[in-house]
Scaffold this motif. Structure first.
Motif, PDB file in Angstrom:
ATOM      1  N   UNK A   1      18.681   7.064   7.079  1.00 36.06           N
ATOM      2  CA  UNK A   1      17.529   7.316   7.945  1.00 36.06           C
ATOM      3  C   UNK A   1      16.271   6.719   7.334  1.00 36.06           C
ATOM      4  N   UNK A   2      16.101   6.975   6.051  1.00 41.46           N
ATOM      5  CA  UNK A   2      14.920   6.462   5.362  1.00 41.46           C
ATOM      6  C   UNK A   2      14.898   4.927   5.365  1.00 41.46           C
ATOM      7  N   UNK A   3      16.040   4.335   5.150  1.00 44.39           N
ATOM      8  CA  UNK A   3      16.120   2.875   5.164  1.00 44.39           C
ATOM      9  C   UNK A   3      15.709   2.328   6.526  1.00 44.39           C
ATOM     10  N   UNK A   4      16.218   2.938   7.563  1.00 55.41           N
ATOM     11  CA  UNK A   4      15.851   2.462   8.888  1.00 55.41           C
ATOM     12  C   UNK A   4      14.358   2.641   9.151  1.00 55.41           C
ATOM     13  N   UNK A   5      13.841   3.758   8.692  1.00 57.30           N
ATOM     14  CA  UNK A   5      12.411   4.041   8.842  1.00 57.30           C
ATOM     15  C   UNK A   5      11.582   2.944   8.179  1.00 57.30           C
ATOM     16  N   UNK A   6      12.019   2.518   7.024  1.00 56.85           N
ATOM     17  CA  UNK A   6      11.294   1.480   6.291  1.00 56.85           C
ATOM     18  C   UNK A   6      11.459   0.110   6.962  1.00 56.85           C
ATOM     19  N   UNK A   7      12.641  -0.148   7.445  1.00 58.78           N
ATOM     20  CA  UNK A   7      12.870  -1.414   8.160  1.00 58.78           C
ATOM     21  C   UNK A   7      11.984  -1.471   9.397  1.00 58.78           C
ATOM     22  N   UNK A   8      11.887  -0.361  10.091  1.00 60.77           N
ATOM     23  CA  UNK A   8      11.051  -0.368  11.296  1.00 60.77           C
ATOM     24  C   UNK A   8       9.569  -0.527  10.954  1.00 60.77           C
ATOM     25  N   UNK A   9       9.178   0.044   9.848  1.00 60.97           N
ATOM     26  CA  UNK A   9       7.797  -0.161   9.397  1.00 60.97           C
ATOM     27  C   UNK A   9       7.571  -1.622   9.032  1.00 60.97           C
ATOM     28  N   UNK A  10       8.597  -2.252   8.463  1.00 62.35           N
ATOM     29  CA  UNK A  10       8.494  -3.673   8.106  1.00 62.35           C
ATOM     30  C   UNK A  10       8.336  -4.519   9.364  1.00 62.35           C
ATOM     31  N   UNK A  11       9.119  -4.212  10.377  1.00 63.84           N
ATOM     32  CA  UNK A  11       9.009  -4.945  11.650  1.00 63.84           C
ATOM     33  C   UNK A  11       7.586  -4.834  12.194  1.00 63.84           C
ATOM     34  N   UNK A  12       7.078  -3.628  12.187  1.00 66.57           N
ATOM     35  CA  UNK A  12       5.709  -3.396  12.677  1.00 66.57           C
ATOM     36  C   UNK A  12       4.710  -4.240  11.902  1.00 66.57           C
ATOM     37  N   UNK A  13       4.859  -4.224  10.601  1.00 67.62           N
ATOM     38  CA  UNK A  13       3.894  -4.941   9.775  1.00 67.62           C
ATOM     39  C   UNK A  13       3.989  -6.454   9.957  1.00 67.62           C
ATOM     40  N   UNK A  14       5.213  -6.963  10.064  1.00 70.17           N
ATOM     41  CA  UNK A  14       5.391  -8.401  10.275  1.00 70.17           C
ATOM     42  C   UNK A  14       4.756  -8.812  11.604  1.00 70.17           C
ATOM     43  N   UNK A  15       4.941  -7.980  12.621  1.00 64.62           N
ATOM     44  CA  UNK A  15       4.358  -8.294  13.928  1.00 64.62           C
ATOM     45  C   UNK A  15       2.839  -8.233  13.875  1.00 64.62           C
ATOM     46  N   UNK A  16       2.325  -7.310  13.088  1.00 62.04           N
ATOM     47  CA  UNK A  16       0.878  -7.091  13.037  1.00 62.04           C
ATOM     48  C   UNK A  16       0.164  -8.091  12.150  1.00 62.04           C
ATOM     49  N   UNK A  17       0.769  -8.389  10.995  1.00 65.85           N
ATOM     50  CA  UNK A  17       0.081  -9.209   9.999  1.00 65.85           C
ATOM     51  C   UNK A  17       0.754 -10.539   9.708  1.00 65.85           C
ATOM     52  N   UNK A  18       1.968 -10.714  10.204  1.00 67.62           N
ATOM     53  CA  UNK A  18       2.750 -11.884   9.831  1.00 67.62           C
ATOM     54  C   UNK A  18       3.538 -11.609   8.566  1.00 67.62           C
ATOM     55  N   UNK A  19       4.554 -12.415   8.328  1.00 65.62           N
ATOM     56  CA  UNK A  19       5.408 -12.231   7.162  1.00 65.62           C
ATOM     57  C   UNK A  19       4.632 -12.442   5.869  1.00 65.62           C
ATOM     58  N   UNK A  20       3.759 -13.425   5.849  1.00 70.57           N
ATOM     59  CA  UNK A  20       3.015 -13.761   4.646  1.00 70.57           C
ATOM     60  C   UNK A  20       2.079 -12.670   4.171  1.00 70.57           C
ATOM     61  N   UNK A  21       1.471 -11.976   5.086  1.00 69.01           N
ATOM     62  CA  UNK A  21       0.508 -10.946   4.701  1.00 69.01           C
ATOM     63  C   UNK A  21       1.099  -9.549   4.682  1.00 69.01           C
ATOM     64  N   UNK A  22       2.391  -9.465   4.831  1.00 72.40           N
ATOM     65  CA  UNK A  22       3.037  -8.159   4.761  1.00 72.40           C
ATOM     66  C   UNK A  22       3.278  -7.787   3.297  1.00 72.40           C
ATOM     67  N   UNK A  23       2.634  -6.722   2.863  1.00 72.34           N
ATOM     68  CA  UNK A  23       2.817  -6.269   1.478  1.00 72.34           C
ATOM     69  C   UNK A  23       3.603  -4.955   1.455  1.00 72.34           C
ATOM     70  N   UNK A  24       4.170  -4.659   0.309  1.00 68.61           N
ATOM     71  CA  UNK A  24       4.918  -3.418   0.191  1.00 68.61           C
ATOM     72  C   UNK A  24       4.002  -2.223   0.413  1.00 68.61           C
ATOM     73  N   UNK A  25       2.779  -2.344  -0.018  1.00 65.12           N
ATOM     74  CA  UNK A  25       1.823  -1.257   0.176  1.00 65.12           C
ATOM     75  C   UNK A  25       1.632  -0.979   1.673  1.00 65.12           C
ATOM     76  N   UNK A  26       1.498  -2.045   2.441  1.00 66.47           N
ATOM     77  CA  UNK A  26       1.349  -1.890   3.894  1.00 66.47           C
ATOM     78  C   UNK A  26       2.555  -1.202   4.522  1.00 66.47           C
ATOM     79  N   UNK A  27       3.729  -1.694   4.157  1.00 65.89           N
ATOM     80  CA  UNK A  27       4.941  -1.159   4.778  1.00 65.89           C
ATOM     81  C   UNK A  27       5.142   0.307   4.422  1.00 65.89           C
ATOM     82  N   UNK A  28       5.004   0.624   3.148  1.00 63.88           N
ATOM     83  CA  UNK A  28       5.242   2.015   2.764  1.00 63.88           C
ATOM     84  C   UNK A  28       4.183   2.941   3.363  1.00 63.88           C
ATOM     85  N   UNK A  29       2.975   2.449   3.443  1.00 59.86           N
ATOM     86  CA  UNK A  29       1.922   3.267   4.035  1.00 59.86           C
ATOM     87  C   UNK A  29       2.194   3.490   5.524  1.00 59.86           C
TER      88      UNK A  29
END
Lengths: 212, 212
Positions: free
Chosen positions: A17-45
């Motif tokens: 569940x946690x893994x999926x939660x993080x993957x979905x946060x990653x998707x959100x961040x990539x869509x919002x900021x692009x792959x290049x500006x996606x940081x771990x801090x952003x995703x975890x937050x």
DNA sequence: AAATAATGAATGAATAGTTATTCAGTAACT
DNA sequence: AGTTACTGAATAACTATTCATTCATTATTT
């Protein structure tokens, strides 16, 4: 299988569940900021969790991104397979179902599309990404070709190169994704679907009524 | 410290020349490492110049990337415009020229394609990139539609929605680029061209001989 | 049943590494 | 001499990763 479930506490969520939660946060961040500006801090937050959480569950950033790509690939495949199952068995209906699946909200949502394009942009330099991107279409292409063959048989069409037509259809399908992602004039999923169906109707005029 | 100096001609290159040199180094780096892993150090080194050179000519990294995108967009447009000029004046030939232009080595080279996809991947989150990506197809699409209208007139075709067909053709063109960039089975520019021409032949059967 | 120990999940401050940007200085050209 | 083009070391900011520590839950003992 297991009857006992004990979520809620947030902290004790199951690993998957946690893994999926993080993957979905990653998707959100990539869509919002692009792959290049996606940081771990952003995703975890974005996931409402702490700094080190991604390294805990995915070892490193690279792996999180890789798993994210695998996730949307798997989701993509499930989507069209289930669409085929739900559809009528005749080749024209199957073809319609297969291609319309590409524009269903679950897969053609702008966030997911942004992720696909982000990874396509990196695929040339990353063999691991490239492989997953290729795999996205292998089974799809095979089934598409089978359906085309059946349809040619049924409609008595001539002058059709099956492999080339399949490449063309898949190319159009991907290009329409780009249009949804980028278009200036609000090109929507329904527009993409219509364009695709018109194409099929033109190539298989005997089956026009099924597509349009 | 001061080593032997290089010939003056290298250092005293005109501004425009140096800018292009750096843009081309950026393209190389994006193709090699992806947009995310492209650093100023890499680009300036690939150009055989010093660390600070990009800030000197482009102020900042963001601007270099923006100018790189504008550069390939302009190159893309020049390429199809010149192809149209060189071609016969009848609509079918013009259409052929326009679409074949997309697969000429100058624009459909894998390095350039990697750059397009890299920027498409970021376009959702960067309005400046998005705008250029949209502009790539505005004039192209307009001319494509005019040609389709003329062709319909000439061939007496029916049941064709011009705007939708144009969207479909452009989508296929872009999707074939993806195939060139990513395909597992060595899909080449010539393959893409063939697939596209077969499509046109199917939609405009009266003109089949022009396309194939 | 209560007390205690062991376990696994998560935190977040500290670290080490990377990278964009600056700028004082150098070289070339007019 | 004055100007333009460039250099590259230094700086400042950012970010992935680590790890000692906290905390809730489960297992074991009393």
């Amino acid at each position: 299988m297991t009857a006992l479930q004990k979520p809620q506490t947030t902290r004790r969520a199951a690993k998957a569940v946690r893994r999926r939660q993080l993957i979905e946060a990653a998707i959100k961040s990539i869509a919002k900021r692009g792959l290049g500006d996606t940081t771990l801090a952003h995703v975890s937050k974005a996931a409402g969790l702490s700094q080190g959480i991604i390294n805990l569950h995915f070892t490193n950033k690279e792996n999180l991104l890789y798993e994210t790509l695998k996730y949307i690939r798997s989701e993509y495949e499930q989507n069209w397979r289930s669409a085929l199952e739900k559809s009528d068995a005749d080749p024209a209906s199957q073809l319609t179902a297969l291609l319309k699946a590409d524009y269903q909200s679950a897969v053609a949502d702008v966030k997911k599309l942004a992720v696909w394009f982000a990874f396509w942009g990196e695929a040339k330099s990353r063999p691991t990404y490239k492989k997953i991107c290729q795999e996205r279409v292998t089974d799809y292409s095979e089934i598409l070709q089978e359906l085309i063959v059946e349809l040619i048989d049924e409609g008595g069409y001539s002058d059709i190169n099956v492999a080339d037509l399949a490449e063309g259809i898949i190319a159009m399908a991907d290009g329409l994704w780009l249009n949804i992602l980028i278009s200036a004039n609000g090109f929507k999923r329904s527009d993409a679907e219509r364009v695709m169906m018109q194409y099929l109707a033109q190539v298989f005029p005997e089956h026009r009524h099924v597509f349009l």
